[in-house]
Design a protein around this motif. Structure first.
Motif, PDB file in Angstrom:
ATOM      1  N   GLN A   1       0.801  -1.214   0.000  1.00  0.00           N
ATOM      2  CA  GLN A   1       0.000   0.000   0.000  1.00  0.00           C
ATOM      3  C   GLN A   1       0.836   1.267   0.000  1.00  0.00           C
ATOM      4  O   GLN A   1       0.358   2.320  -0.376  1.00  0.00           O
ATOM      5  CB  GLN A   1      -0.937   0.017   1.211  1.00  0.00           C
ATOM      6  N   CYS A   2       2.062   1.190   0.406  1.00  0.00           N
ATOM      7  CA  CYS A   2       2.917   2.364   0.506  1.00  0.00           C
ATOM      8  C   CYS A   2       3.129   2.997  -0.883  1.00  0.00           C
ATOM      9  O   CYS A   2       3.587   2.335  -1.808  1.00  0.00           O
ATOM     10  CB  CYS A   2       4.267   1.973   1.105  1.00  0.00           C
ATOM     11  N   PRO A   3       2.807   4.278  -1.049  1.00  0.00           N
ATOM     12  CA  PRO A   3       2.986   4.919  -2.354  1.00  0.00           C
ATOM     13  C   PRO A   3       4.450   5.023  -2.779  1.00  0.00           C
ATOM     14  O   PRO A   3       4.743   5.017  -3.975  1.00  0.00           O
ATOM     15  CB  PRO A   3       2.355   6.299  -2.181  1.00  0.00           C
ATOM     16  N   ILE A   4       5.362   5.077  -1.837  1.00  0.00           N
ATOM     17  CA  ILE A   4       6.792   5.102  -2.188  1.00  0.00           C
ATOM     18  C   ILE A   4       7.189   3.750  -2.762  1.00  0.00           C
ATOM     19  O   ILE A   4       7.850   3.671  -3.798  1.00  0.00           O
ATOM     20  CB  ILE A   4       7.659   5.496  -0.975  1.00  0.00           C
ATOM     21  N   ALA A   5       6.765   2.671  -2.112  1.00  0.00           N
ATOM     22  CA  ALA A   5       7.077   1.329  -2.614  1.00  0.00           C
ATOM     23  C   ALA A   5       6.474   1.112  -4.003  1.00  0.00           C
ATOM     24  O   ALA A   5       7.138   0.593  -4.906  1.00  0.00           O
ATOM     25  CB  ALA A   5       6.563   0.272  -1.638  1.00  0.00           C
TER      26      ALA A   5
END
Length: 167
Positions: free
Chosen positions: A10-14
């Motif tokens: 879910q992390c936008p950076i990932a």
């Protein structure tokens, strides 16, 4: 060795790193912003092996960051152009440029951003559109967004979701 995919995190950076986290991809995008569009131009600029360049270009197309357009029929030749999604990546490249000049250029800046009309050097910062404050101001923090799952809420709101803003 199989590389771990960040696509389902879910992390936008990932999720962003899943599309552009490989250094060749970022350098190809850099070259596109500098006006390069053709395979041989990228190959010359980067000194990259043709098979690696082909894979990276295909990945950027698949990620929706580049469009491949034929510019000659015989023999078939293609150019690679930035999409709107890729153009939204430009501030990330600017941030990397500024950060690299500040921390990894002991000899001084080799590339800078200037105003085309005045020639004056720019000093880029990220700002909040609403307040005009730099995002480096301690008033700003990260928190779970409306689509956050339990893991993200636990990481960014450890005392519970009741502290999260309803909108």
């Amino acid at each position: 060795m199989q590389r771990k995919s960040f696509d389902t995190m879910q992390c936008p950076i990932a999720r962003s790193l899943e599309r552009v986290g490989e250094w060749w991809s970022i350098l190809i995008l850099r070259d596109c912003f500098q006006g390069l569009t053709r395979f041989d131009e990228f190959e010359k600029s980067l000194g990259i092996a043709p098979n690696m360049l082909t894979r990276r270009l295909n990945n950027l197309i698949e990620a929706g960051l580049l469009d491949r357009r034929q510019y000659r029929e015989r023999p078939p030749r293609f150019e690679y152009v930035l999409t709107d999604r890729a153009r939204d990546f430009q501030p990330v490249l600017v941030a990397l440029l500024v950060w690299g000049n500040k921390h990894f250029a002991p000899e001084g800046a080799s590339v800078v951003i200037v105003n085309r009309e005045t020639g004056e050097r720019a000093d880029p910062i990220l700002v909040d559109r609403a307040s005009g404050l730099p995002l480096s101001d301690p008033i700003f923090t990260t928190t779970a967004g409306p689509a956050a799952d339990a893991e993200i809420r636990g990481r960014y709101c450890p005392t519970g979701p009741e502290e999260m803003s309803p909108d």
